[in-house]
Design a protein around this motif. Sequence first.
Motif, PDB file in Angstrom:
ATOM      1  N   LYS A   1       0.034   1.209  -3.091  1.00  0.00           N
ATOM      2  CA  LYS A   1       1.319   1.944  -2.889  1.00  0.00           C
ATOM      3  C   LYS A   1       0.362   3.259  -2.498  1.00  0.00           C
ATOM      4  O   LYS A   1      -0.550   3.566  -3.109  1.00  0.00           O
ATOM      5  CB  LYS A   1       2.189   2.318  -4.024  1.00  0.00           C
ATOM      6  CG  LYS A   1       3.046   3.258  -3.671  1.00  0.00           C
ATOM      7  CD  LYS A   1       4.518   2.747  -3.339  1.00  0.00           C
ATOM      8  CE  LYS A   1       5.240   3.785  -3.446  1.00  0.00           C
ATOM      9  NZ  LYS A   1       5.788   4.157  -2.182  1.00  0.00           N
TER      10      LYS A   1
ATOM     11  N   ASP B   1       8.805   2.555   0.578  1.00  0.00           N
ATOM     12  CA  ASP B   1       7.951   1.645   0.058  1.00  0.00           C
ATOM     13  C   ASP B   1       7.283   0.576   0.930  1.00  0.00           C
ATOM     14  O   ASP B   1       6.122   0.104   0.940  1.00  0.00           O
ATOM     15  CB  ASP B   1       8.549   0.486  -0.995  1.00  0.00           C
ATOM     16  CG  ASP B   1       8.778   1.130  -2.178  1.00  0.00           C
ATOM     17  OD1 ASP B   1       8.346   2.007  -2.725  1.00  0.00           O
ATOM     18  OD2 ASP B   1      10.063   0.809  -2.679  1.00  0.00           O
ATOM     19  N   ASP B   2       7.734   0.746   2.439  1.00  0.00           N
ATOM     20  CA  ASP B   2       7.131   0.296   3.430  1.00  0.00           C
ATOM     21  C   ASP B   2       7.274   1.157   4.600  1.00  0.00           C
ATOM     22  O   ASP B   2       7.945   2.136   4.764  1.00  0.00           O
ATOM     23  CB  ASP B   2       7.746  -1.025   3.730  1.00  0.00           C
ATOM     24  CG  ASP B   2       9.293  -0.996   4.209  1.00  0.00           C
ATOM     25  OD1 ASP B   2       9.673  -0.174   4.819  1.00  0.00           O
ATOM     26  OD2 ASP B   2      10.245  -1.960   3.654  1.00  0.00           O
ATOM     27  N   ARG B   3       6.347   0.708   5.392  1.00  0.00           N
ATOM     28  CA  ARG B   3       6.543   1.749   6.772  1.00  0.00           C
ATOM     29  C   ARG B   3       7.675   1.731   7.524  1.00  0.00           C
ATOM     30  O   ARG B   3       7.913   2.860   8.382  1.00  0.00           O
ATOM     31  CB  ARG B   3       5.379   0.984   7.759  1.00  0.00           C
ATOM     32  CG  ARG B   3       3.915   0.960   7.441  1.00  0.00           C
ATOM     33  CD  ARG B   3       2.822   0.487   8.246  1.00  0.00           C
ATOM     34  NE  ARG B   3       1.455   0.575   7.707  1.00  0.00           N
ATOM     35  CZ  ARG B   3       0.599   1.535   7.742  1.00  0.00           C
ATOM     36  NH1 ARG B   3       0.896   2.562   8.359  1.00  0.00           N
ATOM     37  NH2 ARG B   3      -0.553   1.110   7.153  1.00  0.00           N
TER      38      ARG B   3
ATOM     39  N   PHE C   1       4.124   4.268   1.599  1.00  0.00           N
ATOM     40  CA  PHE C   1       4.488   3.139   2.131  1.00  0.00           C
ATOM     41  C   PHE C   1       3.411   2.123   1.343  1.00  0.00           C
ATOM     42  O   PHE C   1       2.367   2.740   0.622  1.00  0.00           O
ATOM     43  CB  PHE C   1       4.211   2.846   3.749  1.00  0.00           C
ATOM     44  CG  PHE C   1       2.874   3.332   4.019  1.00  0.00           C
ATOM     45  CD1 PHE C   1       1.631   2.564   4.252  1.00  0.00           C
ATOM     46  CD2 PHE C   1       2.698   4.520   4.657  1.00  0.00           C
ATOM     47  CE1 PHE C   1       0.562   2.947   4.778  1.00  0.00           C
ATOM     48  CE2 PHE C   1       1.500   5.230   5.127  1.00  0.00           C
ATOM     49  CZ  PHE C   1       0.534   4.328   5.062  1.00  0.00           C
ATOM     50  N   THR C   2       3.520   0.861   1.055  1.00  0.00           N
ATOM     51  CA  THR C   2       2.439  -0.061   0.586  1.00  0.00           C
ATOM     52  C   THR C   2       1.608  -0.779   1.805  1.00  0.00           C
ATOM     53  O   THR C   2       2.130  -1.132   2.803  1.00  0.00           O
ATOM     54  CB  THR C   2       3.427  -1.117   0.201  1.00  0.00           C
ATOM     55  OG1 THR C   2       4.536  -0.741  -0.907  1.00  0.00           O
ATOM     56  CG2 THR C   2       2.527  -2.270  -0.488  1.00  0.00           C
TER      57      THR C   2
ATOM     58  N   LYS D   1      -1.369  -3.218   3.476  1.00  0.00           N
ATOM     59  CA  LYS D   1      -1.328  -4.646   3.681  1.00  0.00           C
ATOM     60  C   LYS D   1      -1.794  -5.368   2.489  1.00  0.00           C
ATOM     61  O   LYS D   1      -1.610  -6.419   2.373  1.00  0.00           O
ATOM     62  CB  LYS D   1      -2.040  -5.113   5.074  1.00  0.00           C
ATOM     63  CG  LYS D   1      -1.473  -4.517   6.185  1.00  0.00           C
ATOM     64  CD  LYS D   1      -2.465  -4.706   7.521  1.00  0.00           C
ATOM     65  CE  LYS D   1      -1.708  -4.278   8.729  1.00  0.00           C
ATOM     66  NZ  LYS D   1      -2.538  -4.451  10.061  1.00  0.00           N
TER      67      LYS D   1
END
Length: 139
Positions: free
Chosen positions: A86, A50-52, A79-80, A82
Amino acid sequence: MAMSGVEVDASVVALFNEMKIRSVHKFAIFRIEKKKTITLDFAADAVVTDDRDDDKKNFQELSAKLSKEPRYILYDFGFTSKEGRKLNKLAFIFWCPEDSKIGDKMIYASSKDAIKKTFTGLSLEFQANDKGDLDYNTL
């Protein structure tokens, strides 16, 4: 068939389609077997990121699996943004280290288009010639 005479195994195309539709693997590494056929070398389990930072850890796992032999790679970036969206992008990476055998580099380079043609709908493509080129933050 590539100009080199190398063919893409049907299982490689099937795996790509599964990754594109269902994200069944985080990444897959392909090799040329007996200078005739592009086949699967390794497929990582599916991982939802879900994130970098999470995605970067998985990318580092991929990087650790690579040796001085050329390979073709599919990596499922996830990833999500900024803005809170998604994002999932499937990328093709051509790994061809400078210190590979010249014959291996030639056959992989001349067969690259054959595998890329079977991977329809890819939005990202990279070439890496050393581990420094595989920096997640610059891809």
